[in-house]
Design a protein around this motif. Sequence first.
Motif, PDB file in Angstrom:
ATOM      1  N   UNK A   1       0.828  -1.197   0.000  1.00  0.00           N
ATOM      2  CA  UNK A   1       0.000   0.000   0.000  1.00  0.00           C
ATOM      3  C   UNK A   1       0.872   1.260   0.000  1.00  0.00           C
ATOM      4  N   UNK A   2       0.438   2.269  -0.727  1.00  0.00           N
ATOM      5  CA  UNK A   2       1.183   3.525  -0.825  1.00  0.00           C
ATOM      6  C   UNK A   2       1.449   4.142   0.549  1.00  0.00           C
ATOM      7  N   UNK A   3       0.465   4.132   1.425  1.00  0.00           N
ATOM      8  CA  UNK A   3       0.644   4.753   2.742  1.00  0.00           C
ATOM      9  C   UNK A   3       1.727   4.036   3.541  1.00  0.00           C
ATOM     10  N   UNK A   4       1.818   2.721   3.390  1.00  0.00           N
ATOM     11  CA  UNK A   4       2.876   1.975   4.085  1.00  0.00           C
ATOM     12  C   UNK A   4       4.242   2.344   3.510  1.00  0.00           C
ATOM     13  N   UNK A   5       4.331   2.450   2.199  1.00  0.00           N
ATOM     14  CA  UNK A   5       5.598   2.808   1.556  1.00  0.00           C
ATOM     15  C   UNK A   5       6.038   4.192   2.018  1.00  0.00           C
ATOM     16  N   UNK A   6       5.116   5.140   2.021  1.00  0.00           N
ATOM     17  CA  UNK A   6       5.479   6.506   2.411  1.00  0.00           C
ATOM     18  C   UNK A   6       5.820   6.605   3.891  1.00  0.00           C
ATOM     19  N   UNK A   7       5.222   5.750   4.709  1.00  0.00           N
ATOM     20  CA  UNK A   7       5.568   5.779   6.137  1.00  0.00           C
ATOM     21  C   UNK A   7       6.952   5.201   6.377  1.00  0.00           C
ATOM     22  N   UNK A   8       7.467   4.423   5.427  1.00  0.00           N
ATOM     23  CA  UNK A   8       8.771   3.787   5.589  1.00  0.00           C
ATOM     24  C   UNK A   8       9.835   4.353   4.654  1.00  0.00           C
ATOM     25  N   UNK A   9       9.497   5.405   3.919  1.00  0.00           N
ATOM     26  CA  UNK A   9      10.436   5.927   2.927  1.00  0.00           C
ATOM     27  C   UNK A   9      11.723   6.452   3.572  1.00  0.00           C
ATOM     28  N   UNK A  10      11.640   6.975   4.808  1.00  0.00           N
ATOM     29  CA  UNK A  10      12.861   7.462   5.478  1.00  0.00           C
ATOM     30  C   UNK A  10      13.763   6.298   5.858  1.00  0.00           C
ATOM     31  N   UNK A  11      13.188   5.154   6.218  1.00  0.00           N
ATOM     32  CA  UNK A  11      14.009   3.975   6.483  1.00  0.00           C
ATOM     33  C   UNK A  11      14.746   3.563   5.212  1.00  0.00           C
ATOM     34  N   UNK A  12      14.039   3.655   4.090  1.00  0.00           N
ATOM     35  CA  UNK A  12      14.629   3.345   2.791  1.00  0.00           C
ATOM     36  C   UNK A  12      15.755   4.326   2.475  1.00  0.00           C
ATOM     37  N   UNK A  13      15.485   5.617   2.657  1.00  0.00           N
ATOM     38  CA  UNK A  13      16.490   6.646   2.380  1.00  0.00           C
ATOM     39  C   UNK A  13      17.735   6.473   3.247  1.00  0.00           C
ATOM     40  N   UNK A  14      17.522   6.108   4.507  1.00  0.00           N
ATOM     41  CA  UNK A  14      18.635   5.963   5.442  1.00  0.00           C
ATOM     42  C   UNK A  14      19.266   4.577   5.397  1.00  0.00           C
ATOM     43  N   UNK A  15      18.760   3.724   4.499  1.00  0.00           N
ATOM     44  CA  UNK A  15      19.259   2.354   4.365  1.00  0.00           C
ATOM     45  C   UNK A  15      19.176   1.607   5.697  1.00  0.00           C
ATOM     46  N   UNK A  16      18.044   1.779   6.395  1.00  0.00           N
ATOM     47  CA  UNK A  16      17.848   1.185   7.708  1.00  0.00           C
ATOM     48  C   UNK A  16      16.852   0.032   7.693  1.00  0.00           C
ATOM     49  N   UNK A  17      16.536  -0.479   6.522  1.00  0.00           N
ATOM     50  CA  UNK A  17      15.624  -1.612   6.475  1.00  0.00           C
ATOM     51  C   UNK A  17      16.355  -2.820   5.879  1.00  0.00           C
ATOM     52  N   UNK A  18      15.825  -4.002   6.151  1.00  0.00           N
ATOM     53  CA  UNK A  18      16.491  -5.205   5.660  1.00  0.00           C
ATOM     54  C   UNK A  18      16.351  -5.297   4.141  1.00  0.00           C
ATOM     55  N   UNK A  19      17.105  -6.210   3.570  1.00  0.00           N
ATOM     56  CA  UNK A  19      17.171  -6.345   2.108  1.00  0.00           C
ATOM     57  C   UNK A  19      15.796  -6.602   1.486  1.00  0.00           C
ATOM     58  N   UNK A  20      15.005  -7.483   2.115  1.00  0.00           N
ATOM     59  CA  UNK A  20      13.680  -7.799   1.579  1.00  0.00           C
ATOM     60  C   UNK A  20      12.765  -6.593   1.554  1.00  0.00           C
ATOM     61  N   UNK A  21      12.739  -5.843   2.654  1.00  0.00           N
ATOM     62  CA  UNK A  21      11.900  -4.635   2.733  1.00  0.00           C
ATOM     63  C   UNK A  21      12.391  -3.599   1.733  1.00  0.00           C
ATOM     64  N   UNK A  22      13.705  -3.464   1.605  1.00  0.00           N
ATOM     65  CA  UNK A  22      14.283  -2.501   0.663  1.00  0.00           C
ATOM     66  C   UNK A  22      13.855  -2.833  -0.773  1.00  0.00           C
ATOM     67  N   UNK A  37      11.327  13.834  -0.398  1.00  0.00           N
ATOM     68  CA  UNK A  37      11.978  13.451   0.855  1.00  0.00           C
ATOM     69  C   UNK A  37      13.486  13.326   0.680  1.00  0.00           C
ATOM     70  N   UNK A  38      13.908  12.793  -0.454  1.00  0.00           N
ATOM     71  CA  UNK A  38      15.344  12.653  -0.732  1.00  0.00           C
ATOM     72  C   UNK A  38      15.997  14.032  -0.802  1.00  0.00           C
ATOM     73  N   UNK A  39      15.322  14.980  -1.437  1.00  0.00           N
ATOM     74  CA  UNK A  39      15.827  16.353  -1.523  1.00  0.00           C
ATOM     75  C   UNK A  39      15.897  16.986  -0.132  1.00  0.00           C
ATOM     76  N   UNK A  40      14.853  16.767   0.674  1.00  0.00           N
ATOM     77  CA  UNK A  40      14.833  17.296   2.035  1.00  0.00           C
ATOM     78  C   UNK A  40      15.976  16.713   2.864  1.00  0.00           C
TER      79      UNK A  40
END
Length: 108
Positions: free
Chosen positions: A10-31, A51-54
């Motif tokens: 779901x888009x809302x789940x992706x956007x709630x976790x986008x900072x984890x993605x940006x910071x490379x703080x999620x596991x390989x599967x989630x990434x 978010x990446x620009x911010x």
Amino acid sequence: MSCGGDHETDCSQVLSEVWLFLDNECDKGKRELLARHLDECSPCLEEYGIDEHLKALLSRKCGGDQAPDDFRARLRARIRETVIEHGGNVGITRTVVVEAEVEPGDGS
């Protein structure tokens, strides 16, 4: 938020976790799951770009700033107290508060 498309995540789940993605703080599967969604979903990819620009702006403006040692020690102690008070049953949420001033002519 939802773009109305049919996605594995779901888009809302992706956007709630986008900072984890940006910071490379999620596991390989989630990434991989988040990356696949961003490849398929233009609205989420656009939000990711913002978010990446911010993140880059914050890094340029605040990159060398660190909290004073006494504050960090007090924070660690309070976290320990909270965990002990709740018998180790403490959930973690992530809250980000950003206040930034951009000077005229800064180019950001």
